[in-house]
Design a protein around this motif. Structure first.
Motif, PDB file in Angstrom:
ATOM      1  N   THR A  72       0.845  -1.186   0.000  1.00 25.44           N
ATOM      2  CA  THR A  72       0.000   0.000   0.000  1.00 25.44           C
ATOM      3  C   THR A  72       0.883   1.240   0.000  1.00 25.44           C
ATOM      4  OG1 THR A  72      -0.145   0.192   2.408  1.00 25.44           O
ATOM      5  CG2 THR A  72      -1.772  -1.210   1.324  1.00 25.44           C
ATOM      6  N   ILE A  73       0.309   2.336  -0.477  1.00 21.75           N
ATOM      7  CA  ILE A  73       0.969   3.632  -0.432  1.00 21.75           C
ATOM      8  C   ILE A  73      -0.016   4.616   0.162  1.00 21.75           C
ATOM      9  CG2 ILE A  73       2.077   5.476  -1.745  1.00 21.75           C
ATOM     10  CD1 ILE A  73       2.916   3.419  -3.808  1.00 21.75           C
ATOM     11  N   ASN A  74       0.381   5.210   1.272  1.00 19.81           N
ATOM     12  CA  ASN A  74      -0.512   6.108   2.004  1.00 19.81           C
ATOM     13  C   ASN A  74      -1.855   5.444   2.306  1.00 19.81           C
ATOM     14  OD1 ASN A  74       1.315   8.247   2.122  1.00 19.81           O
ATOM     15  ND2 ASN A  74       0.708   8.995   0.116  1.00 19.81           N
ATOM     16  N   GLY A  75      -1.817   4.160   2.603  1.00 19.42           N
ATOM     17  CA  GLY A  75      -3.018   3.437   3.001  1.00 19.42           C
ATOM     18  C   GLY A  75      -3.826   2.830   1.879  1.00 19.42           C
ATOM     19  N   ALA A  76      -3.509   3.154   0.634  1.00 13.93           N
ATOM     20  CA  ALA A  76      -4.277   2.623  -0.496  1.00 13.93           C
ATOM     21  C   ALA A  76      -3.552   1.423  -1.087  1.00 13.93           C
ATOM     22  CB  ALA A  76      -4.459   3.697  -1.558  1.00 13.93           C
ATOM     23  N   PRO A  77      -4.249   0.314  -1.332  1.00 15.98           N
ATOM     24  CA  PRO A  77      -3.594  -0.893  -1.853  1.00 15.98           C
ATOM     25  C   PRO A  77      -3.197  -0.736  -3.318  1.00 15.98           C
ATOM     26  CG  PRO A  77      -5.963  -1.206  -1.743  1.00 15.98           C
ATOM     27  CD  PRO A  77      -5.684   0.130  -1.106  1.00 15.98           C
ATOM     28  N   THR A  78      -2.033  -1.258  -3.638  1.00 18.46           N
ATOM     29  CA  THR A  78      -1.595  -1.294  -5.037  1.00 18.46           C
ATOM     30  C   THR A  78      -1.531  -2.754  -5.474  1.00 18.46           C
ATOM     31  OG1 THR A  78       0.729  -1.114  -4.331  1.00 18.46           O
ATOM     32  CG2 THR A  78      -0.422   0.931  -4.921  1.00 18.46           C
ATOM     33  N   TRP A  79      -0.383  -3.401  -5.337  1.00 17.84           N
ATOM     34  CA  TRP A  79      -0.223  -4.800  -5.734  1.00 17.84           C
ATOM     35  C   TRP A  79      -0.616  -5.731  -4.594  1.00 17.84           C
ATOM     36  CZ3 TRP A  79       1.470  -6.783 -10.464  1.00 17.84           C
ATOM     37  CH2 TRP A  79       1.922  -5.846 -11.400  1.00 17.84           C
ATOM     38  N   GLN A 197     -16.599  -1.939  -5.482  1.00 12.48           N
ATOM     39  CA  GLN A 197     -17.343  -0.743  -5.123  1.00 12.48           C
ATOM     40  C   GLN A 197     -16.825  -0.132  -3.821  1.00 12.48           C
ATOM     41  OE1 GLN A 197     -19.853   0.756  -7.040  1.00 12.48           O
ATOM     42  NE2 GLN A 197     -18.960  -0.683  -8.510  1.00 12.48           N
ATOM     43  N   ASP A 198     -16.412  -0.990  -2.911  1.00 10.77           N
ATOM     44  CA  ASP A 198     -15.901  -0.533  -1.618  1.00 10.77           C
ATOM     45  C   ASP A 198     -14.502  -1.108  -1.447  1.00 10.77           C
ATOM     46  OD1 ASP A 198     -15.439   0.291   0.956  1.00 10.77           O
ATOM     47  OD2 ASP A 198     -17.015  -0.913   1.884  1.00 10.77           O
ATOM     48  N   TRP A 199     -13.517  -0.456  -2.054  1.00 11.43           N
ATOM     49  CA  TRP A 199     -12.175  -1.044  -2.071  1.00 11.43           C
ATOM     50  C   TRP A 199     -11.548  -1.111  -0.686  1.00 11.43           C
ATOM     51  CZ3 TRP A 199      -8.089   1.922  -0.406  1.00 11.43           C
ATOM     52  CH2 TRP A 199      -8.241   3.313  -0.423  1.00 11.43           C
ATOM     53  N   GLN A 200     -11.990  -0.243   0.227  1.00  8.30           N
ATOM     54  CA  GLN A 200     -11.417  -0.273   1.568  1.00  8.30           C
ATOM     55  C   GLN A 200     -11.837  -1.523   2.346  1.00  8.30           C
ATOM     56  OE1 GLN A 200     -12.757   3.715   2.768  1.00  8.30           O
ATOM     57  NE2 GLN A 200     -10.601   4.269   2.979  1.00  8.30           N
ATOM     58  N   ASN A 201     -12.962  -2.139   1.963  1.00  4.44           N
ATOM     59  CA  ASN A 201     -13.445  -3.323   2.659  1.00  4.44           C
ATOM     60  C   ASN A 201     -13.527  -4.550   1.757  1.00  4.44           C
ATOM     61  OD1 ASN A 201     -14.088  -2.114   5.340  1.00  4.44           O
ATOM     62  ND2 ASN A 201     -15.501  -0.877   4.119  1.00  4.44           N
ATOM     63  N   ALA A 202     -12.930  -4.491   0.585  1.00  8.26           N
ATOM     64  CA  ALA A 202     -12.958  -5.624  -0.319  1.00  8.26           C
ATOM     65  C   ALA A 202     -12.182  -6.789   0.288  1.00  8.26           C
ATOM     66  CB  ALA A 202     -12.357  -5.250  -1.670  1.00  8.26           C
ATOM     67  N   PRO A 203     -12.719  -8.021   0.244  1.00 10.01           N
ATOM     68  CA  PRO A 203     -12.006  -9.160   0.846  1.00 10.01           C
ATOM     69  C   PRO A 203     -10.649  -9.401   0.207  1.00 10.01           C
ATOM     70  CG  PRO A 203     -13.891  -9.891  -0.484  1.00 10.01           C
ATOM     71  CD  PRO A 203     -14.012  -8.410  -0.336  1.00 10.01           C
ATOM     72  N   GLU A 204     -10.475  -9.034  -1.049  1.00  6.10           N
ATOM     73  CA  GLU A 204      -9.187  -9.232  -1.699  1.00  6.10           C
ATOM     74  C   GLU A 204      -8.076  -8.411  -1.056  1.00  6.10           C
ATOM     75  OE1 GLU A 204     -12.307 -10.246  -4.723  1.00  6.10           O
ATOM     76  OE2 GLU A 204     -12.026  -8.690  -3.209  1.00  6.10           O
ATOM     77  N   PHE A 205      -8.461  -7.325  -0.390  1.00 10.84           N
ATOM     78  CA  PHE A 205      -7.479  -6.471   0.256  1.00 10.84           C
ATOM     79  C   PHE A 205      -7.374  -6.724   1.758  1.00 10.84           C
ATOM     80  CE2 PHE A 205      -8.764  -3.346  -3.249  1.00 10.84           C
ATOM     81  CZ  PHE A 205      -7.751  -3.776  -4.084  1.00 10.84           C
TER      82      PHE A 205
END
Length: 209
Positions: A72-79, A197-205
């Motif tokens: 993640t960068i600044n809390g946002a997931p990348t790879w 739709q909700d990337w902050q709570n997506a199970p993949e992340f």
């Protein structure tokens, strides 16, 4: 990604689907995967550890292995890489492009199944890396953050790495990258766009539980 763009990355993730990624030239993804290989670019060798120093797991020959790594960068997931015990998993990629004066971003999700030989090689690399004996938290003040979870048998090890990436973690993550991502670089470029739709709570992340 250039350092000047890091602070805007969460915005890119949200706004990334306003346009589609450009068509990439043959070989572009192979080069991109090579350039994006996880490195401790912001680590000057000065990291500190905290937490339990006696946390260690053993990966026996009959133990199931599950690995999940997220950058993640600044809390946002990348790879993201996730390998399940049955040798299936997925890779989520991250790419940016210029849409006029606006920088866009998109993610793609590729499902995969490792061969028995690939899985065995990765198991050995994880055992050899020493990552199963890491303390639970390292830090260093970087915007780039690794979340590394490893389940060996019934034991789950969750490791947070903020800017400081010990050699054990780097060896484990890079081995997974080389065995999972590199051989599938061009397939990643053909995978569908991943846009929860909700990337902050997506199970993949989400972290392993």
């Amino acid at each position: 990604m250039k350092p000047c763009l890091l602070a805007l990355l969460p915005l890119f993730l949200i706004a990334g689907c306003a346009s589609s990624p450009p068509t990439r030239a043959p070989g572009w993804w192979t080069t991109e995967v090579q350039e994006q290989r996880p490195e401790a670019q912001d680590d000057k060798g000065m990291f500190y550890g905290s937490g339990s120093s006696d946390r260690a797991m053993q990966l026996g020959p009959n133990d199931a292995l599950e690995i999940k790594w997220k950058r993640t960068i600044n809390g946002a997931p990348t790879w993201v890489m996730h390998l399940r015990p049955d040798r299936t998993g997925y890779v989520i990629s991250y790419e940016t492009w210029a849409d006029g004066s606006v920088i866009r971003a998109a993610q793609r999700k590729l499902d995969f199944t490792l061969t028995t030989a690939e899985a065995d090689k990765l198991r050995q690399a994880i055992s050899d890396s020493g990552v199963l004996s890491l303390r639970s938290r390292y830090g260093g003040g970087s915007e780039v953050y690794w979340a590394l979870d490893v389940r060996a048998g019934k034991d789950l090890f969750i490791c947070d790495l903020e800017g400081g990436y010990p050699s054990e973690a780097k060896r484990a993550v890079q081995a997974a990258w080389d065995l999972i991502v590199k051989p599938r670089a061009e397939e990643i470029g053909k995978a569908g766009i991943f846009d929860p739709q909700d990337w902050q709570n997506a199970p993949e992340f989400a972290r392993l539980r």
